[in-house]
Enzyme design. Sequence first.
Site, PDB file in Angstrom:
ATOM      1  N   ASN A   1       3.121  55.816  75.607  1.00  0.00           N
ATOM      2  CA  ASN A   1       2.176  55.352  76.331  1.00  0.00           C
ATOM      3  C   ASN A   1       1.502  53.681  75.707  1.00  0.00           C
ATOM      4  OD1 ASN A   1       1.063  57.372  78.655  1.00  0.00           O
ATOM      5  ND2 ASN A   1       1.469  58.382  76.505  1.00  0.00           N
ATOM      6  N   GLU A   2       1.832  52.926  76.099  1.00  0.00           N
ATOM      7  CA  GLU A   2       1.586  51.633  75.495  1.00  0.00           C
ATOM      8  C   GLU A   2       0.360  51.168  76.107  1.00  0.00           C
ATOM      9  OE1 GLU A   2       3.421  50.720  73.184  1.00  0.00           O
ATOM     10  OE2 GLU A   2       5.622  50.766  73.377  1.00  0.00           O
ATOM     11  N   PRO A   3      -0.075  49.871  75.444  1.00  0.00           N
ATOM     12  CA  PRO A   3      -1.459  49.347  75.765  1.00  0.00           C
ATOM     13  C   PRO A   3      -1.211  49.018  77.368  1.00  0.00           C
ATOM     14  CG  PRO A   3      -0.398  48.351  73.834  1.00  0.00           C
ATOM     15  CD  PRO A   3       0.541  49.215  74.091  1.00  0.00           C
TER      16      PRO A   3
END
Length: 275
Positions: A173-175
């Site tokens: 879950n990236e920025p």
Amino acid sequence: MSIRIQEGGHEISGALKYMLKKFEKMPIKLCVDPEEGALHIARYIALAIRQKQQDNQYLVLGLATGSSPIKVYNELVRMHREEGLSFKNVVSFNLDEYYPLKADAQQSYVRFMHEYLFDHVDIDPANVHIPDGELPIEKVEQFCADYDKKIQFFGGLDIQILGIGRTGHIGFNEPGSWLSSKTRLVKLDHVTRVDAAKDFGKEENVPYRAITMGIQTIMSAKQIFIMAWGSHKAEIVREAIEGEVSEMVPATFLQGHANVKFYLDPRCRGRANSG
Ligand code: GLP
């Protein structure tokens, strides 16, 4: 005057300790070293497995890859071999997998999990779940929806273990990931691909995408253990535990979890605050 105390072989002043506590927005456990943290988490998991065995129930484990949890797996394997800890009542769900990637690729999380855990314990292969990096693209969305449903079918994640990426990602879950996100196909951040280049030979070989459990999926776990070791994680860890909750640092969402603990070593927590 500040009192000087020894913590993990590193000297931390009483004043600094107070400062650290003051800014922490989630519970942390400062461990002497990664071994101590891994032992603590592994013992908690073993106890939970045994308690469920007594009640004839499954323990649903959310598992992570990367270097951070390896010592936890080593200890669980040791407990299986030397203390008779059985994994027959364990159902596991891994956080993520690169997409596309063959399960037998050197860098696949399927291979990683077998190498560090599954090949050495008595877990039923039918109870192991890892996002499928080999699916044709048109089947991915349904696969992801089914993954979340399966977790719910088993009563939800009892314990989720996590590492943290330099982007502040949990799972992949990236920025920009939303709190309400579920298991899905995501685009990897450039920093994450740069960090993964060492495993793939060069950056161009790192897949651009991955399948990951969502933030909501992770947050639904009853207990979460997140760990980070070493000074290279100090800055992002400081943001995760002191910063405002923000999509830009997905690990900050954990501040809203009722039962989370962040395991750190002094190299990881001391340095970011001392400068
Ligand atoms: C990968 C994984 C993450 C993991 C991160 C950190 O990106 N998808 O789940 O937390 O690596 O890895 P390490 O523990 O090696 O620092």
